[in-house]
Design a protein around this motif. Structure first.
Motif, PDB file in Angstrom:
ATOM      1  N   THR A  54       0.893  -1.147  -0.012  1.00  0.00           N
ATOM      2  CA  THR A  54       0.064   0.071  -0.004  1.00  0.00           C
ATOM      3  C   THR A  54       0.811   1.318   0.187  1.00  0.00           C
ATOM      4  O   THR A  54       1.952   1.190   0.314  1.00  0.00           O
ATOM      5  CB  THR A  54      -0.791   0.092   1.199  1.00  0.00           C
ATOM      6  N   SER A  93       0.757   3.522   2.126  1.00  0.00           N
ATOM      7  CA  SER A  93       1.198   3.999   3.529  1.00  0.00           C
ATOM      8  C   SER A  93       2.599   2.776   3.777  1.00  0.00           C
ATOM      9  O   SER A  93       3.550   3.737   4.460  1.00  0.00           O
ATOM     10  CB  SER A  93       0.125   3.574   4.443  1.00  0.00           C
ATOM     11  N   LYS A  94       2.367   1.820   3.425  1.00  0.00           N
ATOM     12  CA  LYS A  94       3.740   0.866   3.525  1.00  0.00           C
ATOM     13  C   LYS A  94       4.924   1.350   2.875  1.00  0.00           C
ATOM     14  O   LYS A  94       6.103   1.155   3.446  1.00  0.00           O
ATOM     15  CB  LYS A  94       3.563  -0.473   3.314  1.00  0.00           C
ATOM     16  N   ASP A 126       3.234   5.831  11.563  1.00  0.00           N
ATOM     17  CA  ASP A 126       2.382   4.783  11.125  1.00  0.00           C
ATOM     18  C   ASP A 126       0.725   4.848  11.239  1.00  0.00           C
ATOM     19  O   ASP A 126       0.010   4.479  10.304  1.00  0.00           O
ATOM     20  CB  ASP A 126       2.901   3.381  12.014  1.00  0.00           C
ATOM     21  N   ASN A 127       0.399   5.436  12.131  1.00  0.00           N
ATOM     22  CA  ASN A 127      -1.020   5.629  12.711  1.00  0.00           C
ATOM     23  C   ASN A 127      -1.493   6.680  11.783  1.00  0.00           C
ATOM     24  O   ASN A 127      -2.469   6.497  10.895  1.00  0.00           O
ATOM     25  CB  ASN A 127      -1.225   6.220  14.068  1.00  0.00           C
ATOM     26  N   TYR A 177      -0.515   7.675   8.402  1.00  0.00           N
ATOM     27  CA  TYR A 177      -0.105   7.164   6.980  1.00  0.00           C
ATOM     28  C   TYR A 177      -1.208   5.854   6.687  1.00  0.00           C
ATOM     29  O   TYR A 177      -1.806   5.795   5.850  1.00  0.00           O
ATOM     30  CB  TYR A 177       1.047   6.969   6.621  1.00  0.00           C
ATOM     31  N   SER A 178      -1.556   5.211   7.861  1.00  0.00           N
ATOM     32  CA  SER A 178      -2.473   3.919   7.682  1.00  0.00           C
ATOM     33  C   SER A 178      -3.866   4.617   7.735  1.00  0.00           C
ATOM     34  O   SER A 178      -4.594   3.750   7.184  1.00  0.00           O
ATOM     35  CB  SER A 178      -1.978   2.984   9.104  1.00  0.00           C
ATOM     36  N   LYS A 179      -4.122   5.459   8.359  1.00  0.00           N
ATOM     37  CA  LYS A 179      -5.555   6.120   8.490  1.00  0.00           C
ATOM     38  C   LYS A 179      -5.729   6.672   6.910  1.00  0.00           C
ATOM     39  O   LYS A 179      -6.887   6.600   6.565  1.00  0.00           O
ATOM     40  CB  LYS A 179      -5.513   7.056   9.672  1.00  0.00           C
ATOM     41  N   TYR A 237      -3.752   6.682   4.004  1.00  0.00           N
ATOM     42  CA  TYR A 237      -2.980   6.249   2.735  1.00  0.00           C
ATOM     43  C   TYR A 237      -3.055   4.750   2.766  1.00  0.00           C
ATOM     44  O   TYR A 237      -2.293   4.247   2.055  1.00  0.00           O
ATOM     45  CB  TYR A 237      -1.663   6.665   2.765  1.00  0.00           C
ATOM     46  N   ASN A 238      -3.977   3.972   3.360  1.00  0.00           N
ATOM     47  CA  ASN A 238      -4.011   2.668   3.404  1.00  0.00           C
ATOM     48  C   ASN A 238      -4.739   2.347   1.925  1.00  0.00           C
ATOM     49  O   ASN A 238      -5.640   1.527   1.932  1.00  0.00           O
ATOM     50  CB  ASN A 238      -4.771   1.960   4.386  1.00  0.00           C
TER      51      ASN A 238
END
Length: 228
Positions: free
Chosen positions: A2, A4-5, A40-41, A43-45, A47-48
């Motif tokens: 993804t 985000s990753k 992490d929180n 971009y995971s929110k 850009y996942n």
């Protein structure tokens, strides 16, 4: 992988190998475990996914915004109150962050904005000298010494799936001049659209803030309207 990753992997890999001028220190917020977890929180929110986005480039992180949170133009206050990501950092506002999040609100909110744009900086790492923020272009030796780093960082970020027909530049002066020279050499982007830097607006043009927000919306909406 993804979006985000890819971002988080990029942050983990950031390390500047350069002969820096005397007294200049690198500001790397991603070395801090707490900061990285907040990134992490965030971009995971937002850009996942695997969507393509347009790139916005600032100068380099400062001590009270991205230099703390790891997220460009996002101070601890806006990270918590607007993005909904709690943090224990001192709740001290950063002027650029105030403007950017007012603009993001007017644009349609963080979810819509970040679905269309990815904000970074010419140098994703910041610099300090004598415990004060230092812009990369304020020292000619520093500017010259980080060129390879800047080029490699842009190459890596473009692999996230960023669009290259237009790039947006925060700053109409030295930041734009540097990006223009670099782009003339590397041909990263077809067109550069410059916007007044948020810090400049908040520090010198505060009474006309709403007019500048309107300018941002006009320029940025050109690319989002093409996606609707």
């Amino acid at each position: 992988m993804t979006f985000s990753k890819k971002i988080l992997s990029f942050f983990k890999s950031l390390h500047l190998h350069a002969d820096l001028p005397p007294g200049v220190e690198v500001l790397n917020p991603f070395k801090d475990k707490t900061t990285f977890n907040l990134c992490d929180n965030f971009y995971s929110k937002y850009y996942n996914d695997s969507n393509s986005r347009y790139l916005i480039l600032g100068i380099n992180p400062g001590r009270f915004g991205g230099g703390i949170t790891g997220i460009p133009f996002t101070d601890p206050i806006r990270l918590q109150t607007i993005c909904g990501i709690e943090n224990n950092f001192q709740k001290k506002q950063e002027l650029s962050s105030v403007f950017v999040y007012e603009m993001i609100h007017a644009f349609g909110g963080p979810e819509f904005f970040y679905n269309n744009f990815y904000i970074s900086s010419i140098s994703p790492l910041g610099f300090t000298k004598d415990n004060k923020n230092l812009n990369y272009y304020d020292d000619r030796k520093l500017e010259n010494s980080i060129k390879d780093f800047v080029i490699e960082c842009l190459k890596q970020q473009l692999r996230f799936g960023l669009k290259t027909d237009i790039v947006f530049c925060f700053g109409e002066g030295k930041n734009l001049a540097y990006l223009t020279r670099l782009n003339n050499e590397m041909k990263f982007f077809d067109k550069i659209v410059a916007l007044p830097h948020p810090r400049f607006i908040m520090q010198y043009k505060l009474k006309k803030k709403d007019e500048y927000i309107d300018q941002y919306l006009r320029e940025l909406s050109v690319v989002t309207s093409n996606r609707l």
